[in-house]
Design a protein around this motif. Structure first.
Motif, PDB file in Angstrom:
ATOM      1  N   ARG A 154     -22.902  41.460   3.548  1.00  0.00           N
ATOM      2  CA  ARG A 154     -22.368  40.910   4.788  1.00  0.00           C
ATOM      3  C   ARG A 154     -21.229  41.802   5.295  1.00  0.00           C
ATOM      4  O   ARG A 154     -21.342  43.027   5.290  1.00  0.00           O
ATOM      5  CB  ARG A 154     -21.956  39.451   4.586  1.00  0.00           C
ATOM      6  CG  ARG A 154     -23.105  38.542   4.117  1.00  0.00           C
ATOM      7  CD  ARG A 154     -24.282  38.525   5.084  1.00  0.00           C
ATOM      8  NE  ARG A 154     -23.933  38.047   6.394  1.00  0.00           N
ATOM      9  CZ  ARG A 154     -24.015  36.771   6.787  1.00  0.00           C
ATOM     10  NH1 ARG A 154     -24.403  35.841   5.924  1.00  0.00           N
ATOM     11  NH2 ARG A 154     -23.715  36.437   8.026  1.00  0.00           N
ATOM     12  N   SER A 155     -20.131  41.233   5.742  1.00  0.00           N
ATOM     13  CA  SER A 155     -19.094  42.057   6.373  1.00  0.00           C
ATOM     14  C   SER A 155     -18.328  42.941   5.409  1.00  0.00           C
ATOM     15  O   SER A 155     -17.564  43.807   5.847  1.00  0.00           O
ATOM     16  CB  SER A 155     -18.113  41.172   7.142  1.00  0.00           C
ATOM     17  OG  SER A 155     -18.703  40.701   8.339  1.00  0.00           O
ATOM     18  N   ASN A 215     -16.234  38.212  15.867  1.00  0.00           N
ATOM     19  CA  ASN A 215     -15.415  38.955  14.901  1.00  0.00           C
ATOM     20  C   ASN A 215     -15.883  40.378  14.616  1.00  0.00           C
ATOM     21  O   ASN A 215     -15.155  41.148  14.020  1.00  0.00           O
ATOM     22  CB  ASN A 215     -15.286  38.161  13.598  1.00  0.00           C
ATOM     23  CG  ASN A 215     -16.538  38.193  12.751  1.00  0.00           C
ATOM     24  OD1 ASN A 215     -16.716  39.075  11.920  1.00  0.00           O
ATOM     25  ND2 ASN A 215     -17.419  37.220  12.938  1.00  0.00           N
ATOM     26  N   CYS A 216     -17.092  40.729  15.031  1.00  0.00           N
ATOM     27  CA  CYS A 216     -17.626  42.079  14.788  1.00  0.00           C
ATOM     28  C   CYS A 216     -17.555  42.978  16.019  1.00  0.00           C
ATOM     29  O   CYS A 216     -18.171  44.051  16.036  1.00  0.00           O
ATOM     30  CB  CYS A 216     -19.070  41.999  14.318  1.00  0.00           C
ATOM     31  SG  CYS A 216     -19.362  40.953  12.885  1.00  0.00           S
ATOM     32  N   LYS A 234     -18.765  46.621   6.140  1.00  0.00           N
ATOM     33  CA  LYS A 234     -18.222  47.267   7.340  1.00  0.00           C
ATOM     34  C   LYS A 234     -17.444  48.565   7.069  1.00  0.00           C
ATOM     35  O   LYS A 234     -17.531  49.501   7.874  1.00  0.00           O
ATOM     36  CB  LYS A 234     -17.353  46.278   8.111  1.00  0.00           C
ATOM     37  CG  LYS A 234     -18.176  45.273   8.902  1.00  0.00           C
ATOM     38  CD  LYS A 234     -17.296  44.245   9.584  1.00  0.00           C
ATOM     39  CE  LYS A 234     -18.138  43.271  10.401  1.00  0.00           C
ATOM     40  NZ  LYS A 234     -17.343  42.137  10.921  1.00  0.00           N
ATOM     41  N   TYR A 238     -12.799  33.893  15.346  1.00  0.00           N
ATOM     42  CA  TYR A 238     -12.968  33.470  13.963  1.00  0.00           C
ATOM     43  C   TYR A 238     -11.714  32.806  13.404  1.00  0.00           C
ATOM     44  O   TYR A 238     -11.788  31.855  12.618  1.00  0.00           O
ATOM     45  CB  TYR A 238     -13.344  34.686  13.104  1.00  0.00           C
ATOM     46  CG  TYR A 238     -13.516  34.378  11.642  1.00  0.00           C
ATOM     47  CD1 TYR A 238     -14.551  33.575  11.201  1.00  0.00           C
ATOM     48  CD2 TYR A 238     -12.621  34.894  10.698  1.00  0.00           C
ATOM     49  CE1 TYR A 238     -14.713  33.292   9.849  1.00  0.00           C
ATOM     50  CE2 TYR A 238     -12.778  34.622   9.356  1.00  0.00           C
ATOM     51  CZ  TYR A 238     -13.819  33.818   8.932  1.00  0.00           C
ATOM     52  OH  TYR A 238     -13.969  33.531   7.607  1.00  0.00           O
ATOM     53  N   LYS A 240     -11.719  44.194   1.519  1.00  0.00           N
ATOM     54  CA  LYS A 240     -12.514  43.644   2.631  1.00  0.00           C
ATOM     55  C   LYS A 240     -13.272  42.430   2.137  1.00  0.00           C
ATOM     56  O   LYS A 240     -13.842  42.435   1.038  1.00  0.00           O
ATOM     57  CB  LYS A 240     -13.508  44.693   3.159  1.00  0.00           C
ATOM     58  CG  LYS A 240     -14.327  44.207   4.363  1.00  0.00           C
ATOM     59  CD  LYS A 240     -13.477  44.082   5.592  1.00  0.00           C
ATOM     60  CE  LYS A 240     -14.254  43.510   6.770  1.00  0.00           C
ATOM     61  NZ  LYS A 240     -14.476  42.051   6.661  1.00  0.00           N
ATOM     62  N   CYS A 264     -24.115  38.983  13.366  1.00  0.00           N
ATOM     63  CA  CYS A 264     -23.720  39.547  14.658  1.00  0.00           C
ATOM     64  C   CYS A 264     -24.867  40.240  15.372  1.00  0.00           C
ATOM     65  O   CYS A 264     -24.737  40.611  16.538  1.00  0.00           O
ATOM     66  CB  CYS A 264     -22.582  40.544  14.460  1.00  0.00           C
ATOM     67  SG  CYS A 264     -23.044  42.008  13.490  1.00  0.00           S
ATOM     68  N   GLY A 319     -16.237  39.268   3.114  1.00  0.00           N
ATOM     69  CA  GLY A 319     -17.477  39.104   3.852  1.00  0.00           C
ATOM     70  C   GLY A 319     -17.967  37.679   3.727  1.00  0.00           C
ATOM     71  O   GLY A 319     -17.633  36.976   2.763  1.00  0.00           O
ATOM     72  N   SER A 331     -13.486  42.221  10.378  1.00  0.00           N
ATOM     73  CA  SER A 331     -13.970  40.890  10.750  1.00  0.00           C
ATOM     74  C   SER A 331     -12.741  40.198  11.332  1.00  0.00           C
ATOM     75  O   SER A 331     -12.056  39.429  10.656  1.00  0.00           O
ATOM     76  CB  SER A 331     -14.494  40.137   9.526  1.00  0.00           C
ATOM     77  OG  SER A 331     -15.550  40.846   8.917  1.00  0.00           O
ATOM     78  N   SER A 390      -8.486  42.061   9.561  1.00  0.00           N
ATOM     79  CA  SER A 390      -8.731  40.619   9.422  1.00  0.00           C
ATOM     80  C   SER A 390      -7.956  39.874  10.501  1.00  0.00           C
ATOM     81  O   SER A 390      -8.459  39.675  11.599  1.00  0.00           O
ATOM     82  CB  SER A 390      -8.355  40.149   8.023  1.00  0.00           C
ATOM     83  OG  SER A 390      -7.012  40.513   7.692  1.00  0.00           O
TER      84      SER A 390
END
Length: 343
Positions: A66-67, A150-151, A70, A129, A265, A203, A267, A96, A246
Motif C-alpha cells: 500500500r502507501s 492523500n496521494c 510510495k 485524510y 512510512k 487512489c 501504509g 500520504s 504525513s
C-alpha cells in the motif's frame, strides 16, 4: 533520466510466492488484566549488514505494501525524469498527506510546474485524510476533491514526469504506460525481487506485490544511500519534512522527530517501514489491517534494532479506555515482545 546519480541496479530475484501468509501473534489488546484481542501479523528486523536479525510471521509471502511503497515510487519517478523539486515538494511525492493547506498548495505547485491543474489528476476524489482537517473541511461545506486525496502529491509528480518526457497524460495510471513500467523496474531493483502481482491501489495507481522482507530491504537501501543519488534525495526529503510525508501530529512524523536519522512510512492495511542511516530496518504488516496495532509493533521492532526503549516509550503502547479512563493497553506481544504482565 534523473538529474542526479542513480545507484547501480541489481538483477531481481524471483517474485515472492503468492500464498496465504502464516502470520503470528504480534500484539495484545489487554483490558482489565485479560487479553481481549489479539492482532496477528508479520515483522522483520534487518541488521546493518542486511541480514535478518529477527523475524516472526511470514516475511516472504507476497503482499501489497500500500502507501509504504510510495518512497520507492518516488525514486522511480526521479529515475524516469521527474524534474528537480525542492525537498518539501519531494517529500509530498512520497506522502500520504493529511490534506492540510500546505499539502494542497504544494501538490498544486507541482501541477503548475507542468502547466497542469487539478482537473488533470486521475486519482480518486476524497476528503482530507487528517481527521481534524476533514472535520474542518466538512464544516465549510466542502466535498471530496482530487487535490485533497492523500496521494495527490504522488499523482501530481507522475503527471509532471510524463509531461517532461513527452508521454501521454490521459493514461498515466495504466500499468503498461512507460512511466509505470519505469516505476515497476525501480521497485524490483530496490526490493531485489520480481513483482508477484499488479493490482490497483485505492487512489487508482498501480500497486505492486512484493514481500515484507523485500520492502524492508528497499527501505534500508534508501536510508543508507549517498546524498545526491535518487535514493538519497528521497530519504533526505522524507527525514527533513516528515509532516509533509504525513501531517501535523501523525504518529509516523512524531516517530521521525524522536529517532534521529530515521526514515519511516506508513501504509493502509497495517503496513509500516522504518530504517536507520546505518541500514538497520524494520518492516511490519498487521494481518487484519488494524492501524491501531501498527505503531506499537513498529516501536517494539525498532527496540530490537537497538533504538533506546525510553525514546520509543511514547509509541510502544496505546491506552485501552473504559469509562473515560485507561483500563489496559495495546502492546506488542508474542515472539516480538514476550508478554509477561496484564496491566
Amino acid at each position: 533520466m534523473s538529474q542526479s546519480t542513480t545507484l547501480p541496479r541489481r538483477a531481481p530475484q524471483a517474485p515472492p510466492e503468492v500464498r496465504e501468509p502464516a502470520h503470528a501473534p504480534v500484539a495484545h489488546v489487554v483490558r482489565g488484566g485479560i487479553i481481549e484481542g489479539v492482532h496477528h501479523g508479520s515483522v522483520v528486523v534487518l541488521a546493518a549488514d542486511g541480514s535478518v536479525a529477527f523475524q516472526t510471521g511470514d516475511i516472504e509471502a507476497a503482499f501489497y505494501p500500500r502507501s509504504a511503497l510510495k518512497p520507492l515510487q518516488a525514486v522511480g519517478l526521479l529515475r524516469a525524469g521527474l524534474p528537480p523539486l525542492d525537498d518539501e515538494a519531494l517529500a509530498l511525492v512520497a506522502a500520504s498527506h493529511s490534506g492540510e493547506d500546505r499539502h494542497l498548495a504544494t501538490a498544486g505547485r507541482i501541477l503548475a510546474t507542468a502547466g497542469l491543474t487539478e482537473d488533470d489528476l486521475r486519482n480518486v476524489p476524497d476528503l482530507p485524510y487528517g481527521s481534524a482537517v476533514r472535520d474542518e473541511w466538512i464544516g465549510r461545506g466542502l466535498g471530496p476533491t482530487r487535490l485533497a486525496q492523500n496521494c495527490s502529491g504522488k499523482h501530481a509528480a507522475m503527471l509532471l514526469t510524463a509531461r517532461t518526457r513527452g508521454w501521454r497524460l490521459d493514461d498515466y495510471l495504466d500499468p503498461g504506460h512507460p512511466l509505470q513500467r519505469e516505476i515497476a523496474a525501480t521497485v524490483e531493483d530496490l526490493t531485489g525481487q520480481g513483482i508477484a502481482r499488479v493490482t490497483v491501489d485505492g487512489c487508482g495507481a498501480p500497486l505492486f506485490a512484493v514481500s515484507l522482507h523485500g520492502l524492508t530491504r528497499a527501505a534500508a537501501r534508501l536510508a543508507t544511500a549517498a546524498p545526491g543519488t535518487d535514493e538519497g534525495r528521497v530519504a533526505q526529503a522524507m527525514r527533513e519534512h516528515p509532516e509533509m510525508v504525513s501531517g501535523s501530529g501523525r504518529d509516523v512524523a512524531r516517530l521521525v522527530h524522536a529517532v534521529p536519522g530515521l526514515l519511516a512510512k506508513d501504509g493502509f492495511e497495517g503496513v509500516g517501514i522504518a530504517a536507520l542511516p546505518d541500514g538497520r530496518a524494520v518492516g511490519v504488516k498487521i494481518a487484519d489491517g488494524a492501524d491501531r496495532a501498527r505503531m506499537p509493533v513498529t516501536a517494539a521492532a525498532l527496540a530490537r534494532c537497538g533504538v533506546d526503549p525510553e525514546v520509543l516509550a511514547a509509541f510502544a503502547t496505546t491506552p485501552v479506555i473504559g469509562g473515560g479512563a485507561p483500563v489496559g493497553s495495546l502492546r506488542a506481544a508474542g515472539a516480538l515482545a514476550p508478554w509477561d504482565n496484564r496491566a
